[in-house]
Design a protein around this motif. Structure first.
Motif, mmCIF file in Angstrom:
data_model
loop_
_atom_site.group_PDB
_atom_site.id
_atom_site.type_symbol
_atom_site.label_atom_id
_atom_site.label_comp_id
_atom_site.label_asym_id
_atom_site.label_seq_id
_atom_site.Cartn_x
_atom_site.Cartn_y
_atom_site.Cartn_z
ATOM 1 N N SER A 232 0.844 -1.185 0.000
ATOM 2 C CA SER A 232 0.000 0.000 0.000
ATOM 3 C C SER A 232 0.882 1.240 0.000
ATOM 4 C CB SER A 232 -0.902 0.002 1.247
ATOM 5 O OG SER A 232 -1.679 -1.174 1.307
ATOM 6 N N CYS A 679 -7.353 6.960 3.767
ATOM 7 C CA CYS A 679 -7.129 5.615 3.214
ATOM 8 C C CYS A 679 -8.434 5.013 2.713
ATOM 9 C CB CYS A 679 -6.518 4.693 4.270
ATOM 10 S SG CYS A 679 -4.834 5.090 4.747
ATOM 11 N N SER A 683 -8.925 4.274 -1.191
ATOM 12 C CA SER A 683 -8.979 2.839 -1.507
ATOM 13 C C SER A 683 -10.293 2.476 -2.183
ATOM 14 C CB SER A 683 -8.796 2.007 -0.241
ATOM 15 O OG SER A 683 -7.541 2.237 0.340
ATOM 16 N N SER A 687 -10.148 0.978 -6.028
ATOM 17 C CA SER A 687 -10.329 -0.484 -6.036
ATOM 18 C C SER A 687 -11.551 -0.931 -6.834
ATOM 19 C CB SER A 687 -10.428 -1.019 -4.606
ATOM 20 O OG SER A 687 -11.551 -0.476 -3.944
#
Length: 920
Positions: A232, A679, A683, A687
């Motif tokens: 990450s 985050c 994300s 994603s």
């Protein structure tokens, strides 16, 4: 024991048989008659016959090379005894054979189990991972047997009696043999890793300033032959690489001089080298060094070692800007030499610069009708109904063909229910009408078009009835290129002289063609991928032929018609300088290793930023560790793969096991940079691409203030002022203590631009800010690997023409010709670029946009409730999409008589509404 049978006197009398005797000794059957003995083996059932009749049994033997011998008159009771004795002899033989085979199987299994135990015990003693190579070696040596057949062989009571206690041993061995050994070894490796993390805790805790996380430590001690770590953003992948080198040296897995860490540029390689030196010093490993180098240097080194001469790579084959300049020179050279190339170049820029949407779809709108119908602007300035029509119009304009668009048909057709018929194109000098129909290869229209075919039939019949000339083109004919040739043929046959002229003045309201610089950049990317993938021009042609029918093949063919001679000119320019380019160098180095002309000097090869590896880079990595007992360790984040333009192919990482044959894929999901809220947002956004690895990013960084804000200015010209206001408020917070200072007493701020032009948003007068913050500009591409307390994204706008984020031209479909596994997720590269920008921040990100021009990415975040957009005073701004175009937003405007509501996209969209403006 020998057994004998003979006929009875009565039997010889009744059958007229002479005196004879038959003996069975083991497996040998002997018939003695007339003083001769005839012998055969009872295993050869075709060599003897024992026939039990009504009263008497006769026996016949025919051994090889002898006449048949026969005896009769054996009482049936004795005949049956003979048959039973033969059967018993055969069964005894089968039992003996089964026992021998089963004992051999048991011995083979025991021997293999001993070898497995020895290999595992040695791995334990040497503190080693049980590698894939070791496991394959054990599997290759595994006895080849079919457990069901072995079990069947063991079933007869005679066999089990003969084996005795060995039956239990064999059953246990079979059960162990039938176990899932890979799963067993995986459990062993997991337990080993836990033991090893404890045994090497001083190293793992001391290699960096802070102890490694459990994820990092697991990646360090996992020493399979091929390992990829999916990291990450801000998860400490460099620390993991350095610790891996230290661990390998500590455990004697690799000597320092046989370890290399490879990076993508010199600065990254220097950073790796410095980090390793500091870490080794912390561990008391004074004087220990490992090599850190670039792919460039590694490839040259291997070629030099294999051939005795290092090749030369000119600057224009490495540097992006120099490469584009060189390609521009080559384009000019080809245009001068080849009129055909010049014509095709101009044609692509003018007509084929854009890919076509799906059949029946209009394309990206330039304007809208009163009923909301999409219109696209042509080079001549008309607003047409589809991208296909725009291409036809642009082709006509380029070639100097006089035409009109949607001119009323000369015969009246309007009635109470219908408007006057307006054919798509009309050529006045030829008195020729031209209709373009949205029809596929079978003559069908898109289902959503309703009774479209009825309209097609009516138009054809009308022209036939009125005696007017009609020329037709279709979506299918345009996409395969046939209709452009047909159009040329029909025009020239009627006396039109085509005059292709790219310098023909374009009206003020006309659409400009694709910029030559943009096409050159696209070609440079294409050439990088084609060479990286070792694709010849003929191979590219085969890939084009294999593309599905729905692809705009004609555009791909036109593009390849430009790329092919440029590839040849590029290689000729290299040859003229006695040099090669970067992609050829990597592939050549890999080839020398693959063919054994050079031996890799490394046992442990580590590659940083693997998400940006090209196929040529991946091939070189694979070749460096092709020999046994070599180790490859790659770290990267596929969510940060943003260098497709430079040859990067994210599938190298997402299909790691396919590339390297096998491998452990681990994850670093704990970040030390962004707070958890940031985050989560970043994300969730990135994603959505299913081709990427799934990660659950966790953070230990405390939140300081808002992590994500969006500010909207009245218009784009005011963005600079809004950013200045944001920075001054940040500065004020630092002064009054409401915002804590950063690591060096200041806070760091990045202005991250999608384009270099975004540098304009860094204030030129900032002397009052400097004591409180370190302010700098980077493009998002160059920011990777860097971090700041605060990040500003200055132009989160989407516009029809001009700079937008996302850049809608970033992923041109023609690249698929050179990228068999290219990422086809919509805006995949741009989404990752946005993710990179968001994850540079340790504290927060501020997005700036303009009224009516919100970036599609920003809209997505707003629609999902992730954030709201405010003005600089913090007042939420709720925009209403224009009901006509759906692209602009409704704003209030002042008119000569009253205020009215209109679309922000004026003049492209002329929606108006005179509803009363609400007042407080």
């Amino acid at each position: 024991m020998k057994q004998t049978w003979a006929p009875s006197a009565l039997g010889r009398t009744f059958t007229g048989s002479s005196q004879w005797r038959i003996d069975l000794d083991g497996l040998t059957l002997s018939l003695s008659v007339f003083g001769q003995v005839h012998r055969v083996s009872v295993e050869d059932e075709s060599s003897y016959i024992v026939r039990v009749g009504a009263l008497w049994t006769d026996v016949e033997i025919h051994s090889a090379g002898a006449e048949r011998a026969k005896g009769d008159g054996l009482p049936n009771r004795h005949g049956r005894q003979l048959l039973a004795a033969i059967a018993a002899a055969l069964e005894a033989k089968r039992t003996r054979e089964a026992v021998v085979e089963l004992r051999e199987t048991l011995n083979d299994l025991i021997h293999w189990f001993d070898r497995v135990d020895e290999v595992v015990a040695k791995a334990d003693a040497d503190h080693r991972w049980l590698t894939h190579e070791s496991q394959c070696g054990l599997e290759d040596a595994q006895p080849r047997l079919r457990p069901r057949e072995v079990t069947e062989r063991m079933k007869p009571a005679a066999v089990r009696k003969e084996l005795g206690e060995e039956v239990v041993k064999l059953e246990a061995a079979l059960a162990r043999w039938d176990d899932n050994h890979r799963a067993t070894w995986a459990v062993r490796n997991r337990r080993f890793a836990e033991r090893e993390k404890g045994a090497c805790k001083p190293l793992l805790d001391g290699v960096e300033k802070m102890p490694l996380t459990d994820e990092q430590a697991s990646a360090v001690v996992c020493f399979d032959n091929r390992v990829q770590v999916v990291a990450s953003a801000g998860s400490g992948k460099t620390s993991t690489m350095v610790a891996k080198a230290a661990y390998a040296i500590h455990r004697g897995i690799a000597k320092p001089e046989r370890i290399v860490m490879m990076a993508f540029n010199k600065s990254a390689a220097e950073e790796l080298k410095e980090r390793a030196a500091k870490s080794f010093e912390r561990l008391g490993m004074q004087g220990v060094t490992v090599e850190a180098t670039t792919f460039h240097a590694m490839g040259l080194r291997i070629i030099g070692k294999a051939t005795g001469e290092k090749p030369d790579i000119p600057e224009w084959a490495i540097d992006t800007g120099s490469g584009l300049s060189k390609l521009e020179d080559l384009v000019d050279l080809l245009k001068d030499r080849s009129p055909a190339f010049r014509t095709q170049w101009d044609l692509f820029l003018f007509v084929f610069g854009k890919d076509l949407p799906a059949v029946g779809a209009a394309g990206v709108a330039d304007a809208w009708d009163d009923d909301g119908t999409v219109r696209l602007r042509t080079a001549h300035g008309e607003l047409v109904r589809s991208q296909e029509e725009a291409m036809i119009a642009n082709w006509l304009f380029l070639n100097g063909v006089n035409y009109s668009y949607e001119e009323p048909y000369r015969h009246k057709t309007a009635d109470e229910a219908h408007r006057q018929y307006r054919p798509d194109f009309f050529y006045p000098e030829l008195d020729l009408y031209h209709e373009h129909f949205a029809l596929d290869a079978q003559g069908n229209a898109p289902a959503r078009f309703g009774d479209y075919l009825g309209g097609v039939t009516w138009k054809r019949a009308l022209h036939l009835e009125k005696g007017t000339q009609l020329f037709e083109t279709t979506s299918h004919g345009l996409r395969n290129g046939d209709d452009f040739q047909r159009l040329e043929d029909v025009l020239t046959a009627r006396g039109v002289v085509l005059d292709p002229n790219p310098a023909r003045p374009i009206p003020a309201d006309g659409q400009k063609p694709m910029e030559a610089a943009e096409l050159i950049s696209l070609l440079r990317t294409f050439i990088s991928h084609a060479k990286s993938n070792c694709l010849t021009v003929s191979a590219l042609g085969e890939r084009l032929d294999a593309m599905p029918d729905g692809t705009f093949k004609h555009r791909h063919r036109m593009f390849l018609g430009l790329a092919a001679p440029l590839l040849e000119a590029w290689d000729a320019a290299l040859k003229a300088e006695g040099s090669i380019d970067f992609e050829d160098m990597l592939n050549l180095a890999a080839k020398h290793l693959e063919q054994g002309r050079c031996e890799s000097p490394f046992d442990l090869v580590m590659a940083d930023e693997f998400q940006d590896a090209s196929r040529a880079r991946a091939r070189l990595c694979r070749a460096l560790v092709q020999r046994a007992e070599r180790f490859f360790f790659a770290v990267g984040d596929d969510w940060q793969s943003i260098n497709r333009f430079a040859g990067a192919d994210v599938s190298v990482m997402t299909r790691f096991r396919e590339w390297f044959g096998h491998g452990q894929v681990l994850k670093l999901e704990q970040t030390f940079r962004c707070p958890q809220a940031l985050c989560d947002v970043s994300s969730l956004f990135v994603s959505k691409n299913p081709a990427q690895f799934k990660k659950q990013v966790r953070s230990v960084t405390p939140q300081v203030g808002p992590v994500l804000q969006a500010f909207q200015a009245q218009q784009k010209d005011y963005l600079g002022s809004a950013i200045q206001t944001y920075l001054e408020r940040l500065c004020q917070g630092l002064q009054d203590g409401s915002i804590p200072p950063g690591r060096n007493g200041k806070v760091s701020v990045f202005v991250l631009g999608r384009y270099n032009a975004d540098r304009q948003y860094v204030p030129t007068r900032r002397h009052h800010l400097d004591p409180w913050m370190d302010l700098s500009f980077l493009t998002i591409h160059r920011s990777k690997g860097s971090e700041a307390d605060y990040v500003i994204l200055p132009e989160m706008v989407s516009v029809r023409r001009g700079r937008s984020f996302p850049n809608t031209r970033a992923d041109d479909p023609v690249l698929a010709l050179a990228m068999p596994d290219g990422d086809d997720f919509p805006m995949g590269e741009e989404r990752r670029l946005f993710y990179v920008a968001l994850t540079r921040a340790r504290r927060g990100v501020a997005l700036f946009t303009a009224r009516g021009q919100r970036s599609s990415f920003l809209k997505e975040l707003v629609d999902e409730g992730v954030l709201s957009v405010t003005d600089m005073e913090g007042k939420a701004i709720h925009e209403q999409d224009c009901p006509r175009c759906g692209t602009g937003v409704i704003i209030w405007k002042k008119g000569p008589y009253s205020d009215f509501r209109a679309c922000s996209g004026f003049p492209a969209c002329r929606y108006k509404s005179y509803k009363t403006k609400k007042t407080k």
